[in-house]
Scaffold this active site. Structure first.
Site, PDB file in Angstrom:
ATOM      1  N   ASP A  11      20.200  73.232  81.756  1.00  0.00           N
ATOM      2  CA  ASP A  11      20.993  73.358  80.547  1.00  0.00           C
ATOM      3  C   ASP A  11      20.012  73.338  79.370  1.00  0.00           C
ATOM      4  O   ASP A  11      18.852  72.942  79.519  1.00  0.00           O
ATOM      5  CB  ASP A  11      21.985  72.189  80.479  1.00  0.00           C
ATOM      6  CG  ASP A  11      22.804  72.188  79.211  1.00  0.00           C
ATOM      7  OD1 ASP A  11      23.290  73.265  78.810  1.00  0.00           O
ATOM      8  OD2 ASP A  11      22.962  71.108  78.619  1.00  0.00           O
ATOM      9  N   ASP A  13      20.770  72.503  75.351  1.00  0.00           N
ATOM     10  CA  ASP A  13      20.965  71.402  74.409  1.00  0.00           C
ATOM     11  C   ASP A  13      21.205  70.092  75.160  1.00  0.00           C
ATOM     12  O   ASP A  13      22.086  70.015  76.018  1.00  0.00           O
ATOM     13  CB  ASP A  13      22.163  71.677  73.506  1.00  0.00           C
ATOM     14  CG  ASP A  13      22.020  72.974  72.733  1.00  0.00           C
ATOM     15  OD1 ASP A  13      21.649  72.921  71.563  1.00  0.00           O
ATOM     16  OD2 ASP A  13      22.283  74.053  73.319  1.00  0.00           O
ATOM     17  N   ASP A 170      23.147  67.649  81.207  1.00  0.00           N
ATOM     18  CA  ASP A 170      23.544  66.348  80.666  1.00  0.00           C
ATOM     19  C   ASP A 170      25.045  66.250  80.420  1.00  0.00           C
ATOM     20  O   ASP A 170      25.499  65.372  79.688  1.00  0.00           O
ATOM     21  CB  ASP A 170      22.801  66.066  79.352  1.00  0.00           C
ATOM     22  CG  ASP A 170      23.218  67.013  78.235  1.00  0.00           C
ATOM     23  OD1 ASP A 170      23.266  68.237  78.485  1.00  0.00           O
ATOM     24  OD2 ASP A 170      23.525  66.535  77.122  1.00  0.00           O
TER      25      ASP A 170
END
Length: 221
Positions: A11, A13, A170
């Protein structure tokens, strides 16, 4: 320990880059233009992984169902475009981790729900991404995460099978997307996570508290 892995997908960000300061600044600027007080970054950071939706919730308490949401989102996107590279930096250890991955023979790529409008300028401007084998944005395929389509598009571009990849993120949707794509999954506990996130309940194959910990999970062929 993951075995038979040839590529690692990440991922963006909250996993590779800390973009919360710029995302928060864009939303906070909207508050200031309305004569409202500034909010500290720690009000924005936990919601940064949700992009405009998270920033508008933090700044104004509005959700996508609110009558003003679409107009606020357009304004937020314009504001973010003006500042998206002012404060954004790779997380500590990310550059070292990516370099070591490549030294050990692993390819790497990015799969993000961030639209190409923002992903393109960020990844083109930051030297970190020069060695990425694939960069897939939220609007690259007809579906965004948690649908597996973006992850499968990345494997197609990298000429690897999903079973030869792991996905690191996250947010719970990252883990759901990775599992749906048939990949091993890693929850990045150092990222944004989201308010009140129960990471243990996501069902990730593994968890890491720092980027370099990922290397301990990969068997070198």
């Amino acid at each position: 320990m993951f075995r038979g892995v040839r590529a690692v997908l990440f991922d963006l960000d909250g996993t590779l880059i800390d973009s919360a300061p710029d995302l928060g600044a864009a939303a906070d600027g909207m508050r200031l233009r309305r004569g409202m007080s500034s909010l500290p970054l720690d009000r924005y950071r936990p919601l940064a992984g949700s992009g405009a939706r998270g920033m508008l919730l933090a700044a104004f308490g509005v959700t996508p169902e609110h009558a003003d949401y679409e107009a606020l989102k357009v304004e937020f996107f314009a504001a973010y475009t003006e500042c998206l590279l002012q404060r954004t930096q790779p997380f500590h250890e990310v550059q070292e981790m990516l370099g070591l991955l490549q030294e050990r023979g692993f390819a790497w790529g990015v799969v993000t729900n961030k639209s190409q409008r923002f992903t393109g300028p960020i990844t083109q401007a930051m030297p970190l991404f020069a060695t990425a084998s694939a960069i897939v944005s939220g609007d690259t395929t007809p579906h965004a995460k948690p649908h597996p389509a973006p992850l499968l598009e990345a494997t197609r571009r990298m000429s690897v099978s999903p079973a030869e990849c792991i996905y690191v993120g996250d947010d719970e949707r990252d883990i759901l997307a990775g599992r749906a794509a048939g990949m091993g999954t890693v929850a990045a506990r150092y990222g944004y996570l989201g308010a009140g996130a129960d990471v243990a309940a996501w069902g990730a194959s593994a968890e890491v508290s720092s980027p370099l910990e990922l290397l301990n999970l990969l068997e070198v062929a």
